[in-house]
Write an enzyme that holds these catalytic residues in place. Structure first.
Site, PDB file in Angstrom:
ATOM      1  N   ARG A  15       2.239   1.687  -7.552  1.00 13.57           N
ATOM      2  CA  ARG A  15       2.151   1.010  -8.862  1.00 13.57           C
ATOM      3  C   ARG A  15       2.715  -0.420  -8.733  1.00 13.57           C
ATOM      4  O   ARG A  15       3.170  -0.839  -7.663  1.00 13.57           O
ATOM      5  CB  ARG A  15       2.938   1.803  -9.909  1.00 13.57           C
ATOM      6  CG  ARG A  15       4.421   1.825  -9.604  1.00 13.57           C
ATOM      7  CD  ARG A  15       5.202   2.499 -10.712  1.00 13.57           C
ATOM      8  NE  ARG A  15       6.596   2.153 -10.580  1.00 13.57           N
ATOM      9  CZ  ARG A  15       7.607   3.007 -10.731  1.00 13.57           C
ATOM     10  NH1 ARG A  15       7.359   4.260 -11.025  1.00 13.57           N
ATOM     11  NH2 ARG A  15       8.843   2.592 -10.614  1.00 13.57           N
ATOM     12  N   ASP A  62       9.414   8.524   2.500  1.00 11.50           N
ATOM     13  CA  ASP A  62      10.615   7.806   2.081  1.00 11.50           C
ATOM     14  C   ASP A  62      10.907   6.825   3.213  1.00 11.50           C
ATOM     15  O   ASP A  62      11.341   7.230   4.302  1.00 11.50           O
ATOM     16  CB  ASP A  62      11.779   8.781   1.883  1.00 11.50           C
ATOM     17  CG  ASP A  62      13.065   8.070   1.484  1.00 11.50           C
ATOM     18  OD1 ASP A  62      13.141   6.833   1.654  1.00 11.50           O
ATOM     19  OD2 ASP A  62      13.993   8.754   1.027  1.00 11.50           O
ATOM     20  N   SER A 141      13.360 -11.742  -3.845  1.00 14.16           N
ATOM     21  CA  SER A 141      13.481 -11.888  -5.312  1.00 14.16           C
ATOM     22  C   SER A 141      14.293 -13.134  -5.616  1.00 14.16           C
ATOM     23  O   SER A 141      15.116 -13.569  -4.780  1.00 14.16           O
ATOM     24  CB  SER A 141      14.202 -10.660  -5.887  1.00 14.16           C
ATOM     25  OG  SER A 141      14.634 -10.910  -7.213  1.00 14.16           O
ATOM     26  N   TYR A 153      21.616  -5.507  -5.311  1.00 17.07           N
ATOM     27  CA  TYR A 153      20.229  -5.994  -5.224  1.00 17.07           C
ATOM     28  C   TYR A 153      20.185  -7.440  -4.712  1.00 17.07           C
ATOM     29  O   TYR A 153      19.345  -7.798  -3.886  1.00 17.07           O
ATOM     30  CB  TYR A 153      19.608  -5.871  -6.617  1.00 17.07           C
ATOM     31  CG  TYR A 153      18.135  -6.133  -6.722  1.00 17.07           C
ATOM     32  CD1 TYR A 153      17.193  -5.187  -6.294  1.00 17.07           C
ATOM     33  CD2 TYR A 153      17.654  -7.316  -7.287  1.00 17.07           C
ATOM     34  CE1 TYR A 153      15.830  -5.430  -6.421  1.00 17.07           C
ATOM     35  CE2 TYR A 153      16.304  -7.563  -7.415  1.00 17.07           C
ATOM     36  CZ  TYR A 153      15.390  -6.616  -6.987  1.00 17.07           C
ATOM     37  OH  TYR A 153      14.040  -6.859  -7.123  1.00 17.07           O
ATOM     38  N   LYS A 157      18.254  -8.659  -1.304  1.00 14.68           N
ATOM     39  CA  LYS A 157      17.145  -9.624  -1.400  1.00 14.68           C
ATOM     40  C   LYS A 157      17.460 -10.881  -0.594  1.00 14.68           C
ATOM     41  O   LYS A 157      16.563 -11.509  -0.026  1.00 14.68           O
ATOM     42  CB  LYS A 157      16.828  -9.928  -2.865  1.00 14.68           C
ATOM     43  CG  LYS A 157      16.209  -8.736  -3.615  1.00 14.68           C
ATOM     44  CD  LYS A 157      14.990  -8.182  -2.880  1.00 14.68           C
ATOM     45  CE  LYS A 157      14.128  -7.279  -3.728  1.00 14.68           C
ATOM     46  NZ  LYS A 157      13.022  -6.655  -2.953  1.00 14.68           N
TER      47      LYS A 157
HETATM   48  P1  NAP Z   1       8.203  -0.591  -9.229  1.00 17.47           P
HETATM   49  O1  NAP Z   1       7.159  -0.686 -10.297  1.00 17.47           O
HETATM   50  O2  NAP Z   1       9.444   0.156  -9.518  1.00 17.47           O
HETATM   51  O3  NAP Z   1       7.509  -0.030  -7.896  1.00 17.47           O
HETATM   52  C1  NAP Z   1       8.246   0.213  -6.735  1.00 17.47           C
HETATM   53  C2  NAP Z   1       7.606   1.368  -6.000  1.00 17.47           C
HETATM   54  O4  NAP Z   1       8.376   1.589  -4.793  1.00 17.47           O
HETATM   55  C3  NAP Z   1       7.636   2.671  -6.795  1.00 17.47           C
HETATM   56  O5  NAP Z   1       6.374   3.296  -6.762  1.00 17.47           O
HETATM   57  C4  NAP Z   1       8.699   3.477  -6.070  1.00 17.47           C
HETATM   58  O6  NAP Z   1       8.546   4.893  -6.149  1.00 17.47           O
HETATM   59  C5  NAP Z   1       8.533   3.002  -4.638  1.00 17.47           C
HETATM   60  N1  NAP Z   1       9.690   3.364  -3.831  1.00 17.47           N
HETATM   61  C6  NAP Z   1      10.996   3.335  -4.172  1.00 17.47           C
HETATM   62  N2  NAP Z   1      11.775   3.793  -3.178  1.00 17.47           N
HETATM   63  C7  NAP Z   1      10.941   4.117  -2.159  1.00 17.47           C
HETATM   64  C8  NAP Z   1      11.150   4.661  -0.858  1.00 17.47           C
HETATM   65  N3  NAP Z   1      12.384   4.964  -0.397  1.00 17.47           N
HETATM   66  N4  NAP Z   1      10.074   4.892  -0.076  1.00 17.47           N
HETATM   67  C9  NAP Z   1       8.826   4.601  -0.522  1.00 17.47           C
HETATM   68  N5  NAP Z   1       8.564   4.087  -1.746  1.00 17.47           N
HETATM   69  C10 NAP Z   1       9.611   3.849  -2.558  1.00 17.47           C
HETATM   70  O7  NAP Z   1       8.691  -2.057  -8.782  1.00 17.47           O
HETATM   71  P2  NAP Z   1       7.965  -3.489  -8.781  1.00 17.47           P
HETATM   72  O8  NAP Z   1       8.473  -4.250  -9.945  1.00 17.47           O
HETATM   73  O9  NAP Z   1       6.505  -3.351  -8.552  1.00 17.47           O
HETATM   74  O10 NAP Z   1       8.690  -4.134  -7.510  1.00 17.47           O
HETATM   75  C11 NAP Z   1       8.099  -4.200  -6.212  1.00 17.47           C
HETATM   76  C12 NAP Z   1       8.984  -5.054  -5.320  1.00 17.47           C
HETATM   77  O11 NAP Z   1       9.127  -6.358  -5.900  1.00 17.47           O
HETATM   78  C13 NAP Z   1      10.410  -4.526  -5.155  1.00 17.47           C
HETATM   79  O12 NAP Z   1      10.869  -4.783  -3.850  1.00 17.47           O
HETATM   80  C14 NAP Z   1      11.192  -5.355  -6.153  1.00 17.47           C
HETATM   81  O13 NAP Z   1      12.559  -5.425  -5.793  1.00 17.47           O
HETATM   82  C15 NAP Z   1      10.486  -6.685  -6.031  1.00 17.47           C
HETATM   83  N6  NAP Z   1      10.659  -7.575  -7.175  1.00 17.47           N
HETATM   84  C16 NAP Z   1      10.259  -7.210  -8.423  1.00 17.47           C
HETATM   85  C17 NAP Z   1      10.428  -8.096  -9.490  1.00 17.47           C
HETATM   86  C18 NAP Z   1       9.988  -7.769 -10.895  1.00 17.47           C
HETATM   87  O14 NAP Z   1      10.293  -8.558 -11.810  1.00 17.47           O
HETATM   88  N7  NAP Z   1       9.296  -6.668 -11.137  1.00 17.47           N
HETATM   89  C19 NAP Z   1      11.011  -9.338  -9.267  1.00 17.47           C
HETATM   90  C20 NAP Z   1      11.423  -9.675  -7.979  1.00 17.47           C
HETATM   91  C21 NAP Z   1      11.235  -8.787  -6.933  1.00 17.47           C
HETATM   92  P3  NAP Z   1       9.313   5.723  -7.328  1.00 17.47           P
HETATM   93  O15 NAP Z   1       8.774   5.244  -8.596  1.00 17.47           O
HETATM   94  O16 NAP Z   1       8.970   7.133  -7.064  1.00 17.47           O
HETATM   95  O17 NAP Z   1      10.778   5.393  -7.184  1.00 17.47           O
END
Ligand code: NAP
Length: 252
Positions: A15, A62, A141, A153, A157
């Protein structure tokens, strides 16, 4: 070799930002290994790629566990043929002020982001070295620059940025580039969950974020995917060890 003959792995691709990256790389012609904690959660991403005529496999792993990370890479390499691109995107947050942060909040964030990216990269680089070509893209990030309630976090990052630069130095001679994309506020489940945790509505969370975004809108997963697509492309062949902030304004 063109992208249509290459394989990309995207972690956390069930997702959010990871799913958008997987779709974009499929559009660019890559066969895509869609990795997330549970294979069944990857079904929507794989179906979307298949609908557009692309090739994808779902792999549950994982990434913070050495055997699971290695098995995920080998399964994808065997089913799709090698590994050209790795996007270390999977992530979690366990936000809390320092004095309330538990050992587990600290350890779990370090394990998924840093250990997970290390394990996936160590397993994938072998295929890239063999092919004499590779692209490693780590998702950092704006929190790398420091964020309240996020010492864990912010540390990972920022750590991923150092990891990226060291990879670029070590792996350049094998034709492998390593770069990082550092998103600002992007609308996903992760940011929705953080609004819930703070006890504000998501609209309020977005309004707060907008005060710090010169372009006047929150980020979309596609904004990050477009940048990853550039780093994965032939056009980025001489770009390595860089961190690109994609945050609707200047950072870094
Ligand atoms: P998200 O919607 O929470 O998606 C993250 C996905 O990673 C989830 O499907 C999650 O599974 C999976 N995951 C977590 N732990 C895992 C593991 N040990 N092994 C395999 N998969 C795992 O997050 P997102 O917002 O798309 O973020 C994606 C990346 O962008 C992350 O690294 C985040 O730190 C970075 N980021 C996001 C933002 C933002 O504003 N959204 C900003 C800066 C950076 P579960 O749902 O089952 O836990």
């Amino acid at each position: 070799m063109s992208s249509t003959q290459r394989t990309a792995i995207v972690t956390g691709a069930a997702r959010g930002i990871g799913a958008a990256i997987a779709l974009r790389l499929a559009k660019d012609g890559y066969a895509v290994g869609v990795v997330d904690l549970h294979a069944d959660k990857c079904a929507d991403t794989v179906a979307a790629i298949s609908e557009m005529g692309g090739r994808a496999v779902a792999v549950g792993a994982d990434i913070s566990k050495p055997d699971q990370a290695a098995a995920a890479v080998e399964t994808i390499a065997a089913q799709l043929g090698g590994v050209g691109v790795l996007v270390n995107n999977a992530g979690i947050t366990r936000d809390n002020l320092l004095f309330k942060m538990s050992d587990d909040d600290w350890d779990s964030v370090i394990e998924v982001h840093l250990r997970g990216s290390f394990l996936m990269t160590r397993a994938a680089q072998r295929h890239m070295v063999d092919a004499g070509w590779g692209r490693i893209i780590n998702i950092s990030s704006t929190s790398a620059l420091g964020a309240r309630g996020q010492v864990n976090y912010s540390a990972v990052k920022a750590g991923l940025q150092g990891f990226t630069k060291a990879l670029a130095i070590e792996l350049g001679k094998f034709g492998i580039t390593a770069n990082a994309v550092a998103p600002g506020f992007v609308v996903t489940e992760m940011t929705r969950a953080s609004a819930e945790r703070i006890g504000i509505s998501f609209d309020e969370q977005v309004q707060r974020a907008l005060t710090r975004i010169p372009l006047g809108r929150p980020g979309r997963p596609e904004d990050i995917a477009n940048t990853v697509s550039f780093f994965a492309s032939e056009d980025a062949a001489f770009v390595s060890g860089q961190v690109l902030y994609v945050a609707g304004g200047p950072r870094g």
